[in-house]
Design a protein around this motif. Structure first.
Motif, mmCIF file in Angstrom:
data_model
loop_
_atom_site.group_PDB
_atom_site.id
_atom_site.type_symbol
_atom_site.label_atom_id
_atom_site.label_comp_id
_atom_site.label_asym_id
_atom_site.label_seq_id
_atom_site.Cartn_x
_atom_site.Cartn_y
_atom_site.Cartn_z
ATOM 1 N N GLU A 168 5.143 5.800 9.008
ATOM 2 C CA GLU A 168 5.490 7.135 8.523
ATOM 3 C C GLU A 168 5.546 7.083 7.000
ATOM 4 N N GLY A 169 4.556 7.686 6.383
ATOM 5 C CA GLY A 169 4.473 7.666 4.931
ATOM 6 C C GLY A 169 3.032 7.789 4.487
ATOM 7 N N ALA A 170 2.821 7.619 3.195
ATOM 8 C CA ALA A 170 1.480 7.727 2.630
ATOM 9 C C ALA A 170 1.004 6.370 2.132
ATOM 10 N N ILE A 171 -0.310 6.140 2.192
ATOM 11 C CA ILE A 171 -0.923 4.924 1.687
ATOM 12 C C ILE A 171 -1.680 5.275 0.410
ATOM 13 N N SER A 172 -1.457 4.503 -0.646
ATOM 14 C CA SER A 172 -2.066 4.834 -1.933
ATOM 15 C C SER A 172 -3.576 4.620 -1.931
ATOM 16 N N ASP A 173 -4.041 3.552 -1.291
ATOM 17 C CA ASP A 173 -5.477 3.265 -1.238
ATOM 18 C C ASP A 173 -5.807 2.805 0.175
ATOM 19 N N GLU A 174 -6.267 3.723 1.009
ATOM 20 C CA GLU A 174 -6.514 3.403 2.414
ATOM 21 C C GLU A 174 -7.649 2.401 2.576
ATOM 22 N N GLY A 175 -8.651 2.459 1.699
ATOM 23 C CA GLY A 175 -9.752 1.501 1.779
ATOM 24 C C GLY A 175 -9.276 0.077 1.548
ATOM 25 N N GLU A 176 -8.403 -0.107 0.554
ATOM 26 C CA GLU A 176 -7.855 -1.437 0.278
ATOM 27 C C GLU A 176 -6.968 -1.895 1.426
ATOM 28 N N GLY B 101 0.792 -1.222 0.000
ATOM 29 C CA GLY B 101 0.000 0.000 0.000
ATOM 30 C C GLY B 101 0.824 1.271 0.000
ATOM 31 N N VAL B 102 2.142 1.134 0.035
ATOM 32 C CA VAL B 102 3.000 2.327 0.075
ATOM 33 C C VAL B 102 2.787 3.197 -1.159
ATOM 34 N N LYS B 103 2.579 4.474 -0.909
ATOM 35 C CA LYS B 103 2.497 5.447 -1.991
ATOM 36 C C LYS B 103 3.873 6.077 -2.167
ATOM 37 N N PRO B 104 4.530 5.820 -3.287
ATOM 38 C CA PRO B 104 5.910 6.298 -3.470
ATOM 39 C C PRO B 104 6.020 7.813 -3.351
ATOM 40 N N GLU B 105 7.048 8.241 -2.643
ATOM 41 C CA GLU B 105 7.368 9.656 -2.546
ATOM 42 C C GLU B 105 8.821 9.843 -2.939
ATOM 43 N N ALA B 106 9.119 10.918 -3.601
ATOM 44 C CA ALA B 106 10.435 11.139 -4.200
ATOM 45 C C ALA B 106 11.563 11.019 -3.188
#
Length: 245
Positions: free
Chosen positions: A203-211, A174-179
């Protein structure tokens, strides 16, 4: 593998013709004998193909495990060489404070690796120790209070280990890539007389929190763990399993 499967199905299908002949000419005993012999031969071919397929699957599994083990050892060796080079550099420059700090960091990592090895479920131990070899988008930090062996607790240790691994994978996929900044996941194991706890700090972003939530709920279903909060949140997720009265 496909050739063996095709051979197996052809052997089974080949019994259709003699079976039809027996149904048409029921009074012919020699046809019945031939049919029995044919079925026996087809069964022998089927069993041989099954055993061969199982042998090939086992060989591939062993090869995959060996490859994963070699890759994991290679990463550990690389880390130790880096640590030794840093330590050697501090010693040569006579930076005593930095040398002590470096040795302390090495000691802490060795202690953590030892605690991971004592978790008691080989699949989870191998997963945690080899995690760095399967992804670079998520950095995993493990903290274990004292020593915890899931296999020695009065819970389904295997199912508990699977739930932990599945939730870690939910974060990984689910990791949302960040530069230039890998996400970071800290997993802390703790226990007291009544409860086994596992806390996830992300610590980071999730690309699809529902999934991500759906995967976590599937991981927890049927496991000894229950989420501390009804609404699962990626930034902080706490699990607890009762282990005593």
């Amino acid at each position: 593998m496909n050739r063996l499967r095709t051979t197996k199905y052809y052997a089974a299908a080949s019994a259709i013709a003699p079976a039809a002949a027996v149904l048409v000419w029921r009074s012919e005993l020699w046809l019945l004998a031939a049919f029995v012999a044919w079925v026996a031969a087809a069964s022998a071919v089927w069993i041989w193909c099954e055993r061969k397929e199982q042998s090939l699957r086992m060989a591939r599994t062993v090869s995959a495990m060996q490859t994963a083990a070699i890759r994991t050892l290679g990463h550990h060796r690389h880390d130790w060489m880096n640590d030794l080079q840093v330590l050697y550099g501090y010693i040569r420059m006579q930076k005593t404070d930095k040398t002590v700090q470096c040795v302390e960091q090495i000691r802490e990592r060795m202690t953590t690796e030892s605690k991971i090895a004592k978790l008691g479920v080989p699949s989870l131990v191998a997963f945690l120790q080899s995690f760095r070899t399967i992804t670079h988008s998520l950095q995993l930090d493990i903290e274990i209070a004292d020593e915890i062996s899931l296999s020695e607790l009065p819970i389904d240790g295997q199912r508990a280990a699977e739930a932990v691994a599945d939730i870690i994978n939910a974060y990984r996929f689910g990791v949302k890539p960040e530069a230039g900044v890998p996400a970071r996941l800290s997993v802390a194991f703790s226990r007291d007389e009544k409860t086994l706890g596992v806390a996830f700090e992300y610590e980071g972003a999730i690309s699809d929190e529902g999934e991500w939530k759906a995967k976590c709920r599937r991981a927890l279903k049927g496991s000894p763990f229950k989420a501390a909060q009804p609404d699962l949140q990626p930034a902080s997720l706490s699990l607890a399993a009762p282990i005593g009265n």
